[in-house]
Design a protein around this motif. Structure first.
Motif, PDB file in Angstrom:
ATOM      1  N   LYS A 129       0.897  -1.163   0.000  1.00  0.00           N
ATOM      2  CA  LYS A 129       0.000   0.000   0.000  1.00  0.00           C
ATOM      3  C   LYS A 129       0.929   1.205   0.000  1.00  0.00           C
ATOM      4  CE  LYS A 129      -3.915  -2.347   1.335  1.00  0.00           C
ATOM      5  NZ  LYS A 129      -4.165  -2.865  -0.014  1.00  0.00           N
ATOM      6  N   TRP A 147       4.422  -2.100 -11.672  1.00  0.00           N
ATOM      7  CA  TRP A 147       3.135  -2.650 -12.134  1.00  0.00           C
ATOM      8  C   TRP A 147       3.350  -3.504 -13.389  1.00  0.00           C
ATOM      9  CZ3 TRP A 147      -1.405  -2.835  -9.687  1.00  0.00           C
ATOM     10  CH2 TRP A 147      -2.534  -3.201 -10.419  1.00  0.00           C
ATOM     11  N   ARG A 152       1.383  -6.313  -7.849  1.00  0.00           N
ATOM     12  CA  ARG A 152       0.056  -5.736  -7.641  1.00  0.00           C
ATOM     13  C   ARG A 152       0.011  -5.020  -6.300  1.00  0.00           C
ATOM     14  NH1 ARG A 152       0.389  -5.462 -12.005  1.00  0.00           N
ATOM     15  NH2 ARG A 152      -0.661  -6.570 -13.665  1.00  0.00           N
ATOM     16  N   ASP A 154      -1.649  -1.023  -4.374  1.00  0.00           N
ATOM     17  CA  ASP A 154      -2.508   0.131  -4.640  1.00  0.00           C
ATOM     18  C   ASP A 154      -1.874   1.408  -4.117  1.00  0.00           C
ATOM     19  OD1 ASP A 154      -3.552   0.830  -1.995  1.00  0.00           O
ATOM     20  OD2 ASP A 154      -4.671  -1.058  -2.121  1.00  0.00           O
ATOM     21  N   THR A 156      -2.389   5.437  -2.720  1.00  0.00           N
ATOM     22  CA  THR A 156      -3.181   6.532  -2.185  1.00  0.00           C
ATOM     23  C   THR A 156      -2.484   7.815  -2.619  1.00  0.00           C
ATOM     24  OG1 THR A 156      -3.839   5.185  -0.300  1.00  0.00           O
ATOM     25  CG2 THR A 156      -4.027   7.567  -0.027  1.00  0.00           C
ATOM     26  N   GLY A 174      -3.856   5.716 -12.734  1.00  0.00           N
ATOM     27  CA  GLY A 174      -5.109   5.029 -13.077  1.00  0.00           C
ATOM     28  C   GLY A 174      -5.092   4.557 -14.520  1.00  0.00           C
ATOM     29  N   ILE A 178      -3.290   1.034 -12.490  1.00  0.00           N
ATOM     30  CA  ILE A 178      -3.003   0.913 -11.051  1.00  0.00           C
ATOM     31  C   ILE A 178      -4.196   1.466 -10.251  1.00  0.00           C
ATOM     32  CG2 ILE A 178      -1.412   1.663  -9.196  1.00  0.00           C
ATOM     33  CD1 ILE A 178       0.747   1.976 -11.456  1.00  0.00           C
ATOM     34  N   PRO A 179      -4.708   0.703  -9.276  1.00  0.00           N
ATOM     35  CA  PRO A 179      -5.820   1.238  -8.490  1.00  0.00           C
ATOM     36  C   PRO A 179      -5.359   2.398  -7.601  1.00  0.00           C
ATOM     37  CG  PRO A 179      -5.287  -1.020  -7.804  1.00  0.00           C
ATOM     38  CD  PRO A 179      -4.331  -0.660  -8.890  1.00  0.00           C
ATOM     39  N   VAL A 180      -6.080   3.515  -7.673  1.00  0.00           N
ATOM     40  CA  VAL A 180      -5.681   4.717  -6.935  1.00  0.00           C
ATOM     41  C   VAL A 180      -6.834   5.211  -6.085  1.00  0.00           C
ATOM     42  CG1 VAL A 180      -4.746   7.065  -7.129  1.00  0.00           C
ATOM     43  CG2 VAL A 180      -4.303   5.416  -8.946  1.00  0.00           C
ATOM     44  N   ARG A 181      -6.489   5.636  -4.881  1.00  0.00           N
ATOM     45  CA  ARG A 181      -7.481   6.276  -4.007  1.00  0.00           C
ATOM     46  C   ARG A 181      -7.016   7.719  -3.844  1.00  0.00           C
ATOM     47  NH1 ARG A 181      -6.125   3.903   0.905  1.00  0.00           N
ATOM     48  NH2 ARG A 181      -7.615   2.205   0.851  1.00  0.00           N
TER      49      ARG A 181
END
Ligand code: RUB
Length: 330
Positions: A129, A147, A152, A154, A156, A174, A178-181
């Protein structure tokens, strides 16, 4: 009468207005401006050409004060002109050296980012993370390469007020899948206990290993320290500041208050002043490592990196260069 090419003035304006931004891109554009100066110059003598180059250098040095990649990029070209174009060489020879060294800086700087991606991606693990702040091409390259290697994780991304560079980061990561918050800057500590690694870029690394980066970086590093999350910095070696070795401090850019609050609203407030520093300083003890194109170093080794790179430049020359910088700020 010397005139600065319009394209050069455009580059300076775009850096000032942050249409060109991020320390690496600022340096490449500044060096590009030196190249434009040389290729569009009608100077018949070396002195005239040098004068034109110095005018461009001063114009650029006065745009944004914090990213040391900017003076370092300019120094790279000017130093090579001085060392590879002796007094008996023609103005044409000087032109050739200037163009060649500018092209060299630009291509080395792009290669450096790729190399940082290669080296830094080894430090990203499956399931990580990651938290990032602002918009750093070097930090993004690490995440993209990791990536691509099939890891894998994520990310922030803080939105990075007041200019919201974090949205650029979120979009770019994104789009790479890549999953982004995306979070408020103020939420960094709220999420920190779930973060394994903070990964940021650099505007400057000082001789004592401190990081100068987007405002808020030091608070994030403090929260990371408290949560025992690692803090990684991605920084090309031209982000290291030789001036700090001779006692200078990095100037922190303070931008217009209208970035924080509209003038109209400000006018309605009584006894209120606004401050808008654009960068802050994170001491070395809050950083775990610095990822450069020449390898990973502990922040405490920054001085060695600076000595290795600039040891060959006499401090006399460093001082002279600094004098150019200072006279522009007056
Ligand atoms: C950008 C910023 C970035 C560094 C590194 O600030 O703080 O983290 O410049 O970027 P600003 P890079 O948006 O005010 O220029 O790795 O791309 O050089």
């Amino acid at each position: 009468m010397l005139t600065t090419p319009e394209l050069v003035r455009d580059i300076a304006d775009e850096i000032r207005e942050m249409k060109i931004r991020g320390a690496g891109e600022i340096a490449r554009s500044a060096v590009q401006a030196l190249m434009i100066t040389v290729t569009s110059s009608k100077a018949q003598t070396k002195d005239d050409l040098m004068q034109e180059l110095n005018t461009t250098a001063k114009l650029l040095l006065g745009t944004r004060p914090t990213a040391v990649s900017l003076p370092n990029g300019i120094r790279y070209v000017m130093h090579r002109i001085a060392s590879e174009s002796p007094a008996d060489h023609s103005v044409e020879a000087l032109r050739t050296v200037a163009v060649k060294s500018a092209e060299e800086f630009i291509s080395n700087s792009r290669l450096a980012i790729k190399k940082i991606g290669e080296i830094g991606s080894k430090r990203i693990a499956d399931g990580d993370k990651i938290l990032t702040h602002c918009n750093s091409s070097a930090a993004i390259e690490i995440m993209k390469q990791a990536w691509k290697q099939g890891k894998r994780f994520d990310v922030t991304a803080t939105e990075t007020r007041p200019r919201f560079q974090g949205r650029l980061t979120a979009r770019e990561l994104g789009e790479a899948g890549i999953p982004v918050r995306l979070i408020l800057d103020d939420a960094a500590r709220f999420f920190m206990n779930k973060i394994d690694k903070v990964l940021v870029g650099a505007d400057a690394i000082t001789a004592n290993g401190a990081l100068v980066n987007k405002i808020g970086t030091s608070l994030i590093a403090l929260a990371a320290h408290e949560s025992r999350s690692r803090v990684f910095v991605a920084a090309e070696t031209y982000k290291f500041s030789p001036e700090t070795m001779i006692g200078e401090l990095i100037e922190i850019e303070e931008r217009d208050t209208s970035e924080v609050i509209a003038q109209s609203e400000m006018g309605r407030l009584k006894n209120v002043t606004v401050r808008n520093p654009s960068f802050d300083v994170t001491p070395a003890e809050y950083l775990d490592l610095i990822i450069t194109e020449r390898g990973i170093i502990p922040p405490q080794a920054a001085i060695l990196m600076i000595q290795e790179q600039y040891g060959s430049i006499a401090s006399e020359e460093l001082n002279q260069y600094h004098a150019v910088h200072l006279s522009e700020q007056e």
